[in-house]
Design a protein around this motif. Structure first.
Motif, PDB file in Angstrom:
ATOM      1  N   GLY A 102     -38.474 -35.044 -26.566  1.00  0.00           N
ATOM      2  CA  GLY A 102     -38.416 -33.654 -26.992  1.00  0.00           C
ATOM      3  C   GLY A 102     -38.006 -33.497 -28.445  1.00  0.00           C
ATOM      4  N   LEU A 103     -37.017 -34.286 -28.872  1.00  0.00           N
ATOM      5  CA  LEU A 103     -36.528 -34.180 -30.242  1.00  0.00           C
ATOM      6  C   LEU A 103     -37.576 -34.609 -31.259  1.00  0.00           C
ATOM      7  N   LEU A 104     -38.465 -35.528 -30.858  1.00  0.00           N
ATOM      8  CA  LEU A 104     -39.489 -36.019 -31.773  1.00  0.00           C
ATOM      9  C   LEU A 104     -40.869 -35.415 -31.500  1.00  0.00           C
ATOM     10  N   ASP A 105     -40.931 -34.478 -30.572  1.00  0.00           N
ATOM     11  CA  ASP A 105     -42.201 -33.830 -30.284  1.00  0.00           C
ATOM     12  C   ASP A 105     -42.693 -33.062 -31.517  1.00  0.00           C
ATOM     13  N   PRO A 106     -43.944 -33.280 -31.932  1.00  0.00           N
ATOM     14  CA  PRO A 106     -44.456 -32.601 -33.134  1.00  0.00           C
ATOM     15  C   PRO A 106     -44.323 -31.081 -33.069  1.00  0.00           C
ATOM     16  N   ALA A 107     -44.495 -30.499 -31.895  1.00  0.00           N
ATOM     17  CA  ALA A 107     -44.378 -29.044 -31.755  1.00  0.00           C
ATOM     18  C   ALA A 107     -42.944 -28.593 -32.016  1.00  0.00           C
ATOM     19  N   TYR A 108     -41.963 -29.384 -31.501  1.00  0.00           N
ATOM     20  CA  TYR A 108     -40.560 -29.052 -31.740  1.00  0.00           C
ATOM     21  C   TYR A 108     -40.223 -29.169 -33.221  1.00  0.00           C
ATOM     22  N   ILE A 109     -40.685 -30.253 -33.829  1.00  0.00           N
ATOM     23  CA  ILE A 109     -40.419 -30.443 -35.258  1.00  0.00           C
ATOM     24  C   ILE A 109     -41.070 -29.342 -36.081  1.00  0.00           C
ATOM     25  N   ALA A 110     -42.279 -28.949 -35.702  1.00  0.00           N
ATOM     26  CA  ALA A 110     -42.955 -27.859 -36.415  1.00  0.00           C
ATOM     27  C   ALA A 110     -42.168 -26.554 -36.280  1.00  0.00           C
ATOM     28  N   LYS A 111     -41.608 -26.339 -35.091  1.00  0.00           N
ATOM     29  CA  LYS A 111     -40.795 -25.144 -34.877  1.00  0.00           C
ATOM     30  C   LYS A 111     -39.558 -25.165 -35.754  1.00  0.00           C
ATOM     31  N   ARG A 112     -38.920 -26.335 -35.856  1.00  0.00           N
ATOM     32  CA  ARG A 112     -37.740 -26.465 -36.721  1.00  0.00           C
ATOM     33  C   ARG A 112     -38.125 -26.268 -38.186  1.00  0.00           C
ATOM     34  N   ARG A 113     -39.267 -26.828 -38.585  1.00  0.00           N
ATOM     35  CA  ARG A 113     -39.739 -26.683 -39.969  1.00  0.00           C
ATOM     36  C   ARG A 113     -39.979 -25.219 -40.305  1.00  0.00           C
ATOM     37  N   ALA A 114     -40.493 -24.471 -39.342  1.00  0.00           N
ATOM     38  CA  ALA A 114     -40.832 -23.068 -39.581  1.00  0.00           C
ATOM     39  C   ALA A 114     -39.606 -22.215 -39.874  1.00  0.00           C
ATOM     40  N   THR A 115     -38.416 -22.695 -39.491  1.00  0.00           N
ATOM     41  CA  THR A 115     -37.202 -21.924 -39.753  1.00  0.00           C
ATOM     42  C   THR A 115     -36.675 -22.140 -41.158  1.00  0.00           C
ATOM     43  N   ILE A 116     -37.268 -23.087 -41.908  1.00  0.00           N
ATOM     44  CA  ILE A 116     -36.846 -23.340 -43.282  1.00  0.00           C
ATOM     45  C   ILE A 116     -37.484 -22.309 -44.196  1.00  0.00           C
ATOM     46  N   ASP A 117     -36.686 -21.722 -45.059  1.00  0.00           N
ATOM     47  CA  ASP A 117     -37.183 -20.732 -46.014  1.00  0.00           C
ATOM     48  C   ASP A 117     -38.149 -21.399 -46.976  1.00  0.00           C
ATOM     49  N   ARG A 118     -39.391 -20.950 -46.975  1.00  0.00           N
ATOM     50  CA  ARG A 118     -40.403 -21.568 -47.841  1.00  0.00           C
ATOM     51  C   ARG A 118     -40.063 -21.417 -49.311  1.00  0.00           C
ATOM     52  N   ASP A 119     -39.345 -20.403 -49.645  1.00  0.00           N
ATOM     53  CA  ASP A 119     -38.982 -20.205 -51.047  1.00  0.00           C
ATOM     54  C   ASP A 119     -37.810 -21.117 -51.433  1.00  0.00           C
ATOM     55  N   GLY A 120     -37.187 -21.694 -50.477  1.00  0.00           N
ATOM     56  CA  GLY A 120     -36.045 -22.566 -50.724  1.00  0.00           C
ATOM     57  C   GLY A 120     -36.464 -24.016 -50.871  1.00  0.00           C
ATOM     58  N   ASN A 121     -37.774 -23.707 -51.193  1.00  0.00           N
ATOM     59  CA  ASN A 121     -38.375 -25.015 -51.278  1.00  0.00           C
ATOM     60  C   ASN A 121     -37.621 -26.126 -52.110  1.00  0.00           C
TER      61      ASN A 121
END
Length: 526
Positions: free
Chosen positions: A329-348
């Motif tokens: 679950g922790l390494l599932d691509p969908a889970y990781i994508a969900k975690r990535r989506a919470t990162i502010d894109r401008d805080g790039n």
């Protein structure tokens, strides 16, 4: 052409050639270790026909002599192996909680954590290094057991010159708390100076018995009996039964992808491998690297990824023999994508990490046996939700139980590129190991650095709690100001060090060695 890579990384210390501007290069084989004399031992083993596993074991024993700050037979660790035929394995020789250990053993009457998990005889877990080295050598090495220990015995019995850094380090207050350590390493206050000769006859005698009788000497023989007797005499928990019952475990390494790289890394009870793969998963496809190394945007995005992993670490990790870690679950691509989506894109290879935990462990040298003890019990959660000595907040999965292995951050890692061996990398540094190893890999993979530049470049670290972005010196004041403007609480103090990394990179048929300039040691090959 024979190519053997032995990348050795020992926890809580580092090695480098001071002032080196280019990576050490070799054609056939290389060792990168955290202390120079031990590096030479490894190279000599390779030159005499040994393989990378032989070199790893020889260096591990040598470092127990020449780098007492963290080299050990009184601690434990991990070894990641990739054989020439492509097979991979992971040897877990992490310490275990003694049979007398209990969940609340480090809490006072008010339920608050004490310092007993860090100081004193009760802070030690059952050591695993000797069993781990024996398992690795017997299954994957070529050399005889006695032959790979012989260099360490010679260094301990004949002595070796004290380096400037070792002389300074031996002033440690941790050593001064133990009468035996104070006698051996501090000459009862007449401190060693640079170029003095340090002899360790008790350790030499212990190593000689281990060389003659095998690992059983440490766990069932004279050494074990003396060790258990001293534990009982001083209120420690490790018994002869604990030693006899200790087993090193062979596990499957975690294998993940990043771009065209294959990452072979540490599974639980290390959190390092999952952490590295999670962080890389959140970075891949983000374009974080387009703003360049050291930019506020690239640091900000990576730091956000780090925070998300460490939040997961506090809840989902523990010894897999006692706690079900949701690896899939922790390494599932969908889970990781969900975690990535919470990162502010401008805080790039071989990568080895072993440890005593704190510098010199708990500072105690076992009388008559000459080896220092770990204080690895502090890597458990003395109380769920309470921080350990590295500031890590840990959950129920890492609470204390007899026979359990404490959660680790050690991340010995091997990297393939397009299916071919490309890199070995690992580090000391407690909770900062995971981010340091990941950053050095990214420095090579995304920012085009050579091995030495990759390990010497300034690093950053965020572990969720405390809510602080740690920056080493070397980033520009403008970058620091921009990160503060993005809302980070920044620690940019002169003493900030984000672990110490050893790395070997295979580049066009050559081996590049990168040994970290944050301390002293070296990479060498032939």
């Amino acid at each position: 052409m024979r190519r053997v890579v032995a990348g050795l990384v020992l926890c809580s210390f580092t090695a480098v050639e001071i002032g080196a501007k280019a990576p050490v290069r070799a054609k056939h084989a290389m060792v990168a270790a955290q202390e120079g004399l031990a590096t030479d031992v490894g190279v000599a083993v390779l030159k005499s026909g040994g393989n990378a596993i032989d070199a790893a074991v020889a260096v591990g024993f040598a470092l127990a002599v020449t780098h007492p700050f963290a080299g050990n037979i009184g601690g434990g660790g991990f070894m990641t192996i990739r054989l020439a035929d492509g097979r991979t394995t992971f040897i877990d020789f992490r310490e275990r909680a003694p049979g007398k250990a209990s969940r609340d053993m480090y809490l006072d009457a008010n339920g608050k954590p004490t310092r007993d998990s860090i100081e004193g005889w009760r802070s030690s877990g059952v050591p695993g290094s000797v069993r781990g080295f024996e398992l690795a050598l017997s299954k994957y090495g070529r050399k005889k057991w006695a032959d790979v220990i012989a260099p360490a015995i010679e260094l301990a019995s004949q002595g070796f010159p004290v380096s400037y850094s070792l002389a300074e380090s031996l002033h440690s207050r941790s050593l001064a708390r133990s009468e035996e350590s104070k006698r051996i390493y501090q000459r009862n206050g007449t401190f060693y100076e640079m170029d003095d000769t340090l002899k360790l006859p008790d350790l030499a005698a212990t190593l000689t018995r281990i060389a003659k009788n095998g690992a059983n000497e440490f766990y069932e023989g004279e050494t074990a009996r003396k060790f258990a007797a001293e534990m009982a005499k001083n209120g420690g928990l490790i018994t002869l039964a604990d030693l006899k019952d200790y087993k090193a475990v062979e596990r499957k390494p975690l294998i993940g992808k990043y771009k065209n790289y294959e990452i072979i890394t540490a599974p639980p009870p290390s959190s390092g491998g999952i952490g590295m793969l999670q962080i890389l998963g959140m970075l891949e496809g983000s374009g974080y690297e387009k703003t360049g190394f050291g930019s506020a945007a690239s640091i900000s995005y990576a730091a956000e990824a780090m925070q998300r992993f460490y939040a997961d670490r506090s809840e989902y990790f523990g010894d897999p023999d006692f706690f079900k870690v949701p690896i899939i679950g922790l390494l599932d691509p969908a889970y990781i994508a969900k975690r990535r989506a919470t990162i502010d894109r401008d805080g790039n290879a071989v990568a080895v990490t072993y440890t005593l935990n704190g510098g010199y462990g708990n500072g105690i040298t076992v009388p008559g046996l000459g080896f220092l003890l770990n204080n690895e019990m502090d890597d458990f959660a003395a109380k769920a939700g309470a921080a350990n000595m590295f500031g890590l907040v840990q959950g129920e999965g890492n609470t204390i139980r007899p026979g359990k292995r404490p959660l680790s951050a050690m991340t010995p890692t091997i990297v393939l590129r397009d299916g071919k061996l490309f890199m070995t990398v690992g580090a000391p540094g407690g909770s900062r190991i995971i981010t340091a190893v990941t950053e050095v890999f990214l420095n090579v993979a995304d920012f085009g650095m050579n091995a030495q530049d990759a390990v010497d470049a300034p690093r950053f670290h965020h572990q969720w709690q405390p809510d602080t972005l740690y920056l080493e010196k070397g980033f520009s004041p403008d970058t620091v100001a921009l990160l503060k403007a993005r809302g980070f609480h920044v620690d940019y103090a002169p003493g900030v060090v984000i672990a110490r990394v050893e790395a070997i990179v295979i580049d066009g048929g050559w081996l590049q060695g990168g040994s970290d300039g944050r301390a002293v040691g070296k990479a060498a090959g032939y």
